[in-house]
Design a protein around this motif. Structure first.
Motif, mmCIF file in Angstrom:
data_model
loop_
_atom_site.group_PDB
_atom_site.id
_atom_site.type_symbol
_atom_site.label_atom_id
_atom_site.label_comp_id
_atom_site.label_asym_id
_atom_site.label_seq_id
_atom_site.Cartn_x
_atom_site.Cartn_y
_atom_site.Cartn_z
ATOM 1 N N ASN A 101 0.779 -1.186 0.109
ATOM 2 C CA ASN A 101 0.069 0.058 -0.163
ATOM 3 C C ASN A 101 0.842 1.188 -0.107
ATOM 4 O OD1 ASN A 101 -2.393 1.415 0.036
ATOM 5 N ND2 ASN A 101 -3.230 0.140 1.655
ATOM 6 N N GLU A 102 1.905 1.332 -0.652
ATOM 7 C CA GLU A 102 2.951 2.175 -0.610
ATOM 8 C C GLU A 102 2.641 3.282 -1.753
ATOM 9 O OE1 GLU A 102 5.287 2.199 1.527
ATOM 10 O OE2 GLU A 102 4.833 0.221 2.035
ATOM 11 N N LYS A 103 3.235 4.626 -1.497
ATOM 12 C CA LYS A 103 2.857 5.658 -2.397
ATOM 13 C C LYS A 103 3.285 5.235 -3.958
ATOM 14 C CE LYS A 103 3.328 10.593 -1.442
ATOM 15 N NZ LYS A 103 4.056 11.588 -0.729
ATOM 16 N N GLU A 104 4.317 4.527 -4.002
ATOM 17 C CA GLU A 104 4.592 4.435 -5.580
ATOM 18 C C GLU A 104 3.798 3.358 -5.955
ATOM 19 O OE1 GLU A 104 8.278 3.086 -3.467
ATOM 20 O OE2 GLU A 104 7.155 4.992 -2.822
ATOM 21 N N ALA A 105 3.424 2.601 -5.246
ATOM 22 C CA ALA A 105 2.255 1.496 -5.706
ATOM 23 C C ALA A 105 1.083 2.374 -6.017
ATOM 24 C CB ALA A 105 2.048 0.385 -4.699
ATOM 25 N N ILE A 106 0.523 3.242 -5.360
ATOM 26 C CA ILE A 106 -0.592 3.829 -5.676
ATOM 27 C C ILE A 106 -0.367 4.590 -7.068
ATOM 28 C CG2 ILE A 106 -2.265 5.823 -4.909
ATOM 29 C CD1 ILE A 106 -1.855 4.619 -1.944
ATOM 30 N N GLU A 107 0.727 5.302 -7.006
ATOM 31 C CA GLU A 107 1.072 6.177 -8.193
ATOM 32 C C GLU A 107 0.849 5.092 -9.476
ATOM 33 O OE1 GLU A 107 4.381 8.451 -7.111
ATOM 34 O OE2 GLU A 107 3.037 9.799 -6.183
ATOM 35 N N TRP A 108 1.470 4.020 -9.223
ATOM 36 C CA TRP A 108 1.622 3.103 -10.474
ATOM 37 C C TRP A 108 0.053 2.543 -10.836
ATOM 38 C CZ3 TRP A 108 -0.303 -1.470 -11.644
ATOM 39 C CH2 TRP A 108 0.296 -2.271 -12.900
ATOM 40 N N ILE A 109 -0.550 2.573 -9.869
ATOM 41 C CA ILE A 109 -1.968 2.000 -10.272
ATOM 42 C C ILE A 109 -2.863 3.311 -10.899
ATOM 43 C CG2 ILE A 109 -4.118 1.546 -8.944
ATOM 44 C CD1 ILE A 109 -2.572 -0.006 -6.960
ATOM 45 N N TYR A 110 -2.520 4.663 -10.361
ATOM 46 C CA TYR A 110 -3.187 5.719 -10.971
ATOM 47 C C TYR A 110 -2.923 5.669 -12.392
ATOM 48 C CZ TYR A 110 -4.320 8.204 -6.511
ATOM 49 O OH TYR A 110 -4.833 8.600 -5.549
ATOM 50 N N GLU A 111 -1.475 5.276 -12.631
ATOM 51 C CA GLU A 111 -1.163 5.364 -14.043
ATOM 52 C C GLU A 111 -1.752 4.326 -14.915
ATOM 53 O OE1 GLU A 111 2.949 5.927 -14.847
ATOM 54 O OE2 GLU A 111 2.911 7.767 -14.045
ATOM 55 N N ASN A 112 -1.709 2.984 -14.363
ATOM 56 C CA ASN A 112 -2.067 1.895 -15.287
ATOM 57 C C ASN A 112 -3.618 1.422 -15.133
ATOM 58 O OD1 ASN A 112 0.763 1.132 -16.298
ATOM 59 N ND2 ASN A 112 0.952 1.544 -14.149
ATOM 60 N N VAL A 113 -4.028 1.469 -14.218
ATOM 61 C CA VAL A 113 -5.473 1.117 -13.899
ATOM 62 C C VAL A 113 -6.578 2.304 -14.287
ATOM 63 C CG1 VAL A 113 -7.423 -0.055 -12.488
ATOM 64 C CG2 VAL A 113 -4.807 -0.410 -12.538
ATOM 65 N N ASP A 114 -7.426 2.310 -15.686
ATOM 66 C CA ASP A 114 -7.953 3.369 -15.911
ATOM 67 C C ASP A 114 -9.116 3.498 -14.873
ATOM 68 O OD1 ASP A 114 -7.334 4.413 -18.160
ATOM 69 O OD2 ASP A 114 -8.613 3.215 -19.463
ATOM 70 N N GLY A 115 -9.378 4.836 -14.235
ATOM 71 C CA GLY A 115 -10.491 5.267 -13.309
ATOM 72 C C GLY A 115 -10.080 5.054 -12.047
ATOM 73 N N SER A 116 -8.965 4.514 -11.673
ATOM 74 C CA SER A 116 -8.459 4.115 -10.296
ATOM 75 C C SER A 116 -8.265 5.285 -9.560
ATOM 76 C CB SER A 116 -7.037 3.401 -10.313
ATOM 77 O OG SER A 116 -6.240 4.136 -10.999
ATOM 78 N N GLU A 117 -7.723 6.341 -10.016
ATOM 79 C CA GLU A 117 -7.752 7.593 -9.306
ATOM 80 C C GLU A 117 -9.125 8.171 -8.819
ATOM 81 O OE1 GLU A 117 -4.800 10.249 -10.881
ATOM 82 O OE2 GLU A 117 -5.149 11.923 -9.332
#
Ligand SMILES: Nc1ncnc2c1ncn2[C@@H]1O[C@H](COP(=O)(O)OP(=O)(O)O)[C@@H](O)[C@H]1O
Ligand SMILES: [Mg+2]
Lengths: 412, 277
Positions: free
Chosen positions: A201-217
């Motif tokens: 649940n780290e910051k980088e992981a969340i940023e990665w998800i923002y970029e790679n999973v549509d709608g995640s943000e």
């Protein structure tokens, strides 16, 4: 479960799964309590003399409804107020005593047409129960999405939502924001949660998800603004949404708590109605478990075993077993002894027929009430536990005996 | 920094709890941490695995700290000092715990006695490790309110895993019954005595795309997901090291033990990095 087939881990983990979900639900309730308190304090802080309200004709008002359109502008679905339970009588009573304290909140949706963002219970009681023509209202103009969010946040904070409605309304809100189907939103939530768990649940992981999973943000920001974690959403809200309709209905009309619904889902459907009736559905989960136990036992058809084993006798006084089939299996003899002792067999005669013991136990069970009559009465609960353990032990004994008999017959 | 209080649990005997507890204590010490190992098991394995004499009276064991109103001192025994380890101590368990258990039963705060002792007579160590018994009995229950992290050790077979799920359920239910706030976190599951030639072991621990029913996958899908650490393999070096009262690295330091020692070191880092509320 078929014999000779390895049970899946998913199946083995069911108890752990339910226990964790129930415990998370409890924590959520506490969080909501804390939030409510904060809101109350805020309201006290700013309330002093709000005069920005006007009288509005109740017939110009409509309940909240938000239409979702597809690319071509065609309306594909209309969302209404997420909440499903309104205590109109109770509200009418308090309105006629205290008058309308808080204005309802409206937005303009057309020439002289207004939509309710907050206050559906007040509006309906004033219009339909008290038959008054006007209502105090305030205005808050906003877009469809904001409107849904407003209702959602408002209701969530005031704790008018239960966990199921909260889950459903968040999914609806996400659907309207993301223009996705329910199934798509649900799988998106699972996907984000899986990524978070596997990446940490780290910051980088969340940023990665923002970029790679549509709608995640959008999803994560919305959830965080509602003070609900994605883990709670996925694990303690979505499971409620997949409950059978019958259980969902009972949650929505407040006759069943969400935690009890999760427990009840794993019990035979035939006992649901009885487990929910009266105040049963809102009992603490420990009592619910006992009630399920009791109902399942009452329902079980023990008559074939009763008939097949009529020859077995018990020396109830000394809790000794003299079964007609000889010494028998030691484990099941022990079971029977235990059950006789547990059942308080002093009341039974020496050399009682085992069938009589079982019948006596069933009678005790039927007269036992788990609802308010034994509220906070640990003795009653203990008795139930005792009776149900004994019946279980006895019927296990019978089953063993039955098998034994069969084996003997086959050998002959 | 908040004191780490790690409970090592399993729902079965002989899964390797004491082995993990002692080797972890050593690895933590190598990372500069002071460690107190508390043996909560009446089988007294911790004394054996740390090379300490068995306690000669009940006052030399954990029971001494469980008297209501206990204000210290803890019956601490230094561990591995001859090997240059300065900061590991142990509180012994063993058969005296059975006698203690009978006394404790009568106490109204039975489940909280250990937590009370730690609150009233704080241990100076950076990390406290509770080596729990293999069944859920009184001492096991007492550890739950006293710890803030839990590590579950199991063999990667269906029986142990089934018992492990039972333990996870118990942790959720008992934490709620005792109204623990904050409740202890499950740091993860440590598979031990992994045999790479056993198909069952490999199946249990399988992970990756397409795998739907294995320990890591199911634990990840729980309401509160649980991490699975890399498995410690079955090796006689661990058995032998335990038998002479040493952690693996002090018993034998060469390439054959390097990999397992590395796992304990990674585990030690995970313990320190976890959030202890
Ligand atoms: N990975 C391993 N390989 C070989 N033997 C092991 C391993 N882990 C534990 N053992 C041995 O198995 C036995 C039981 O381990 P122990 O740590 O005492 O388990 P527990 O504390 O869970 O009862 C001990 O003899 C120990 O040395
Ligand atoms: Mg041990």
């Amino acid at each position: 479960m078929a014999k000779g087939v390895k049970r899946s881990f998913t199946n083995l983990a069911q108890g752990a799964n339910t226990a964790q979900a129930v415990s998370l639900l409890g924590e959520k309730d506490e969080e909501i309590e804390a939030l409510k308190e904060r809101i109350r304090q805020l309201e006290v802080g700013v309330a002093g003399g709000t005069t920005d309200w006007v009288w509005i004709d109740v017939n110009l008002i409509e309940p909240m409804a938000i239409s979702i359109t597809d690319g071509s502008g065609k309306v594909v679905e209309v969302f209404g107020q997420p909440r499903k339970f309104f205590d109109l009588e109770g509200m009418a009573q308090s309105l006629s005593i205290e008058g309308q304290q808080d204005p309802v909140v409206l937005r303009t949706v057309g020439e002289g047409r207004y939509q309710l963002l907050d206050g559906e219970t007040r509006w309906r009681s004033i219009k339909d129960v008290l038959g008054q023509a006007k209502i105090k209202a305030r205005f808050h103009e906003c877009t469809d999405e904001e409107a849904l969010a407003y209702t959602l946040v408002g209701d969530a904070l005031k704790n008018r939502f239960n966990a199921l409605e909260q889950g459903e309304s968040i999914v609806n809100l996400l659907r309207s924001k993301l223009k996705k189907t329910e199934q798509e939103v649900v799988s998106l939530l699972y996907r984000i949660q899986n990524q978070l768990v596997s990446k940490g649940n780290e910051k980088e992981a969340i940023e990665w998800i923002y970029e790679n999973v549509d709608g995640s943000e959008i999803v994560l920001r919305l959830l965080s603004s509602l003070n609900i974690t994605i883990a709670t959403m996925v694990n303690a809200r979505l499971p409620l949404m997949s409950l059978p309709d019958k259980l969902k209905e009972s949650i929505n009309n407040r006759t069943l708590t969400p935690s009890n619904a999760l427990i009840l889902r794993n019990a035979p459907e035939a006992i649901w109605a009885k487990a929910i009736e009266g105040q049963n559905g809102t009992m603490p989960k420990r009592k619910m478990k006992m009630l399920i136990n009791k109902l399942a036992l009452e329902m079980a058809d023990l008559s074939p075993t009763l008939a097949a084993n009529d020859g077995t006798t018990i020396d109830a006084k000394n809790a000794e077993v003299e079964s007609s089939s000889g010494s028998g299996d030691i484990a099941s003899e022990a079971n029977l002894q235990r059950s006789v002792t547990l059942a308080g067999a002093e009341s039974l005669e020496k050399n009682t027929n085992a069938t009589t013991v079982l019948k006596e136990l069933l009678k005790q069970l039927r007269t036992l009430r788990i609802d308010e009559t034994i509220e906070n009465d640990d003795k009653g609960l203990e008795l139930l536990e005792r009776v149900s353990t004994s019946i279980q032990a006895l019927s296990e004994y019978y089953q063993d005996k039955g098998k034994e008999g069969k084996n003997k017959r086959q050998k002959q | 920094m908040t004191q780490v209080r790690l409970a090592i649990m399993s729902c079965a005997g002989g899964t390797g709890k004491s082995t993990v507890a002692t080797n972890l204590a050593y690895s933590l010490a190598c990372l500069g941490q002071s460690v107190c190992l508390i043996d909560c098991d009446s089988n007294g394995t911790a004394a054996l695995f740390t090379g300490l004499e068995n306690p000669s009276s009940i006052g030399e064991t954990l029971v001494a700290a469980l008297k209501p109103g206990f204000k210290g001192p803890w019956p601490l025994k230094p561990v591995w000092r001859d090997y240059g380890i300065e900061k590991v101590d142990a509180v012994l368990g063993g058969h005296f715990l059975n006698e203690g258990s009978r006394q404790i039963q009568k106490e109204p705060r039975a489940a909280y006695l250990l937590a009370d002792a730690i609150e009233d007579a704080p241990l100076p160590h950076d990390v406290v490790i509770f080596d729990c018994p293999g069944t859920i009995e009184q001492f096991h229950q007492m550890v739950l309110p006293a710890c803030n992290q839990i590590l579950i050790v199991l063999k990667p077979d269906t029986k142990d895993i089934n018992a492990g799920f039972g333990l996870i359920q118990w942790i959720a239910e008992f934490s709620r019954d005792l109204r623990l706030k904050p409740k202890p976190k499950i740091l993860g599951v440590q598979p031990n005595a992994f045999d790479k030639d056993a198909a069952m072991h490999r199946e249990c621990l399988a992970d990756g795309p397409g795998i739907e029913d294995s320990l890591p996958v199911v634990l990840r899908s729980l309401p509160e997901p649980i991490h699975v650490f890399p498995a410690i393999q079955q090796t006689r070096y661990l058995t032998n090291a335990g038998a002479v009262g040493l952690p693996l690295r002090l018993y034998r330091s060469d390439r054959t033990t390097w990999k397992i020692a590395g796992l304990f070191e990674a585990l030690a880092k995970a313990v320190l990095e976890a959030d202890h509320g």
